[in-house]
Design a protein around this motif. Structure first.
Motif, short mmCIF file in Angstrom:
data_model
loop_
_atom_site.label_atom_id
_atom_site.label_comp_id
_atom_site.label_asym_id
_atom_site.label_seq_id
_atom_site.Cartn_x
_atom_site.Cartn_y
_atom_site.Cartn_z
N GLY A 138 -24.43 -25.98 5.54
CA GLY A 138 -25.47 -26.93 5.16
C GLY A 138 -25.49 -28.16 6.03
N VAL A 139 -24.35 -28.50 6.62
CA VAL A 139 -24.28 -29.63 7.54
C VAL A 139 -24.82 -29.24 8.91
N LYS A 140 -24.52 -28.01 9.34
CA LYS A 140 -24.84 -27.59 10.70
C LYS A 140 -26.33 -27.26 10.90
N ILE A 141 -27.02 -26.87 9.84
CA ILE A 141 -28.33 -26.25 10.06
C ILE A 141 -29.46 -27.24 10.30
N PHE A 142 -29.31 -28.49 9.85
CA PHE A 142 -30.38 -29.47 10.01
C PHE A 142 -29.89 -30.71 10.75
N TYR A 143 -30.85 -31.42 11.37
CA TYR A 143 -30.64 -32.80 11.78
C TYR A 143 -30.99 -33.65 10.55
N HIS A 144 -30.00 -34.08 9.81
CA HIS A 144 -30.24 -34.57 8.46
C HIS A 144 -31.10 -35.83 8.41
N GLU A 145 -30.83 -36.78 9.29
CA GLU A 145 -31.63 -38.01 9.24
C GLU A 145 -33.04 -37.76 9.77
N GLU A 146 -33.13 -37.10 10.91
CA GLU A 146 -34.43 -36.86 11.51
C GLU A 146 -35.32 -35.96 10.64
N GLN A 147 -34.69 -34.97 9.99
CA GLN A 147 -35.46 -34.01 9.19
C GLN A 147 -35.48 -34.36 7.70
N ASP A 148 -34.86 -35.47 7.34
CA ASP A 148 -34.89 -35.97 5.97
C ASP A 148 -34.39 -34.93 4.97
N THR A 149 -33.23 -34.36 5.25
CA THR A 149 -32.65 -33.36 4.34
C THR A 149 -31.48 -33.93 3.55
N HIS A 150 -31.28 -35.22 3.62
CA HIS A 150 -30.27 -35.93 2.82
C HIS A 150 -28.88 -35.33 3.06
N SER A 151 -28.28 -34.69 2.04
CA SER A 151 -26.90 -34.20 2.18
C SER A 151 -26.82 -32.92 3.01
N GLY A 152 -27.95 -32.25 3.27
CA GLY A 152 -27.91 -31.06 4.11
C GLY A 152 -28.62 -29.87 3.49
N GLY A 153 -28.33 -28.69 4.03
CA GLY A 153 -28.95 -27.47 3.57
C GLY A 153 -28.23 -26.86 2.38
N SER A 154 -28.96 -25.99 1.67
CA SER A 154 -28.37 -25.24 0.55
C SER A 154 -29.13 -23.93 0.42
N GLY A 155 -28.82 -23.17 -0.63
CA GLY A 155 -29.52 -21.93 -0.87
C GLY A 155 -28.77 -20.73 -0.35
N CYS A 156 -29.07 -19.55 -0.93
CA CYS A 156 -28.44 -18.29 -0.49
C CYS A 156 -28.60 -18.07 1.01
N GLY A 157 -29.77 -18.46 1.52
CA GLY A 157 -30.05 -18.22 2.93
C GLY A 157 -29.29 -19.12 3.87
N CYS A 158 -28.66 -20.17 3.36
CA CYS A 158 -28.01 -21.14 4.24
C CYS A 158 -26.82 -20.52 4.96
N SER A 159 -25.81 -20.07 4.22
CA SER A 159 -24.66 -19.45 4.88
C SER A 159 -25.04 -18.13 5.52
N ALA A 160 -26.09 -17.46 4.97
CA ALA A 160 -26.51 -16.17 5.52
C ALA A 160 -27.02 -16.32 6.95
N VAL A 161 -27.92 -17.28 7.19
CA VAL A 161 -28.49 -17.41 8.54
C VAL A 161 -27.51 -18.06 9.51
N VAL A 162 -26.67 -18.98 9.00
CA VAL A 162 -25.68 -19.59 9.89
C VAL A 162 -24.65 -18.55 10.30
N PHE A 163 -24.23 -17.70 9.37
CA PHE A 163 -23.31 -16.61 9.72
C PHE A 163 -23.97 -15.61 10.66
N ALA A 164 -25.14 -15.08 10.25
CA ALA A 164 -25.79 -14.01 11.03
C ALA A 164 -26.27 -14.51 12.38
N GLY A 165 -26.57 -15.80 12.48
CA GLY A 165 -27.00 -16.37 13.75
C GLY A 165 -25.86 -16.97 14.52
N TYR A 166 -25.46 -18.15 14.14
CA TYR A 166 -24.47 -18.92 14.90
C TYR A 166 -23.09 -18.26 14.95
N VAL A 167 -22.49 -18.00 13.78
CA VAL A 167 -21.10 -17.53 13.74
C VAL A 167 -20.95 -16.19 14.44
#
Length: 339
Positions: free
Chosen positions: A264-293
């Protein structure tokens, strides 16, 4: 029967399955974030030609699985099982996806821990000799989750800074009994931990103790320590939950700060994209794992990763009734070598 057990909560796989392909599809906001180069497809809008956000989410799952199969030069008929889940009532995104794919199906609900849950169960199914190839997929959608768990989008409510932004996206992985890796070598199944948090806008705090319980038990069960990992990455604690988890891990006797990050920290530019504490949701770890990791593992930039997907086990009804928010976290070790 117990020979594969290591400690209290961990399984060491005797025949570790190989992750032979992944795929990730994300929404436009996720496609503007720092990981955009890792995703296989970025949508131009949140409906993707469908009539509703819920239908879009099911399409996300279906097309992500098809893309992962294409990447592995396989078809639906090659799959023994589909393990999938999402956040919507009765996991409709997953069930409607399974309807289209025609693969024998286990529907899962672990809230935002579902990606690691699907990988855990898929890996154990292959290691146990019950399957040769399985597909694991998880999704979420900002607009469908907002409508179900919080407020209508038209309401335009103000978010506290502890709140997180549900990721629009789906991540899929194809696991096989044969392949050159990366391999799933350990599975640590989490327990439900309830710190008593009742604020649905502070899910990072609700989930952090569950992540800490799973990670610390993984270390005790396996004998590993933080130095044995290139990356320890949680699902969607966000910046608030990540800070809490890091502090609580030190109380457990483990300093993970050098290798610890959060999807949730890695997926957004939190200040620029106004996501506050970061990303969440089932898809969050799914796309970071399947993409980045996964892609960093293939490049050799990472060699051993502990993926811990974290989930808040609440509903809109339980929150309205004043119930606290229990947390769950499941962990898998993903390594470029069989251990």
């Amino acid at each position: 029967m117990g020979l594969k057990r290591v400690g209290n909560q961990t399984v060491k796989l005797e025949n570790p399955p190989s992750i032979i392909s992944t795929a990730s599809i994300v929404g436009p906001k996720e496609g503007e974030g720092p990981l955009k180069e890792y995703f296989d497809m970025i949508l131009e809008d949140d409906l993707w030609g469908t009539e509703s956000w819920e239908k879009c989410e099911s399409k996300l799952q279906e097309e992500t699985v098809r893309m992962a199969l294409t990447n592995a030069a396989l078809s639906e008929s090659d799959m023994n099982y589909l393990f999938s889940g999402d956040l919507l009532n009765q996991i409709i995104s997953s069930s409607y996806c399974a309807r289209q794919l025609g693969i024998p199906y286990f529907g899962l609900y672990g809230a935002c821990s579902t990606m690691a849950e699907s990988l855990s169960l898929g890996a154990m199914t292959i290691d146990g000799g019950f399957a040769e190839k399985v597909a694991c997929v998880t999704s979420s959608h900002f607009s469908s989750a907002e409508r179900q768990f919080r407020y209508p989008l038209e309401f335009g409510n103000q978010r506290p800074f502890s709140a997180q932004w549900t990721v629009t996206g789906a991540g899929a992985a194809i696991l096989s009994s044969s392949g050159e890796g990366p391999f799933i070598t350990y599975v640590t199944t989490g327990k439900v931990i309830d710190p008593g948090i009742k604020d649905a806008n502070n899910m990072g705090a609700a989930m952090a103790p569950a992540a800490v319980d799973t990670i610390s038990n993984h270390f005790r069960d396996t004998g590993y320590n933080p130095d044995d990992y290139d990356l320890i990455i949680t699902g969607d604690l966000g910046s608030v939950g990540k800070s809490i988890a890091s502090d609580l891990m030190k109380e457990e006797g483990y300093d993970i700060s050098e290798v610890f990050n959060d999807s949730g920290v890695k997926i957004f530019y939190h200040e620029e994209q106004d996501t506050h504490s970061g990303g969440s949701g089932c898809g969050c770890s799914a796309v970071v794992f399947a993409g980045y990791v996964y892609k960093e593992l293939l490049k050799g930039s990472l060699n051993r990763v502990l993926l811990i997907s974290t989930g808040a086990l609440h509903s809109s009804i339980s929150t309205q009734q004043g119930e606290s928010i229990p947390g769950i976290a499941h962990a898998v070790t993903i390594s470029n070598s069989i251990e």
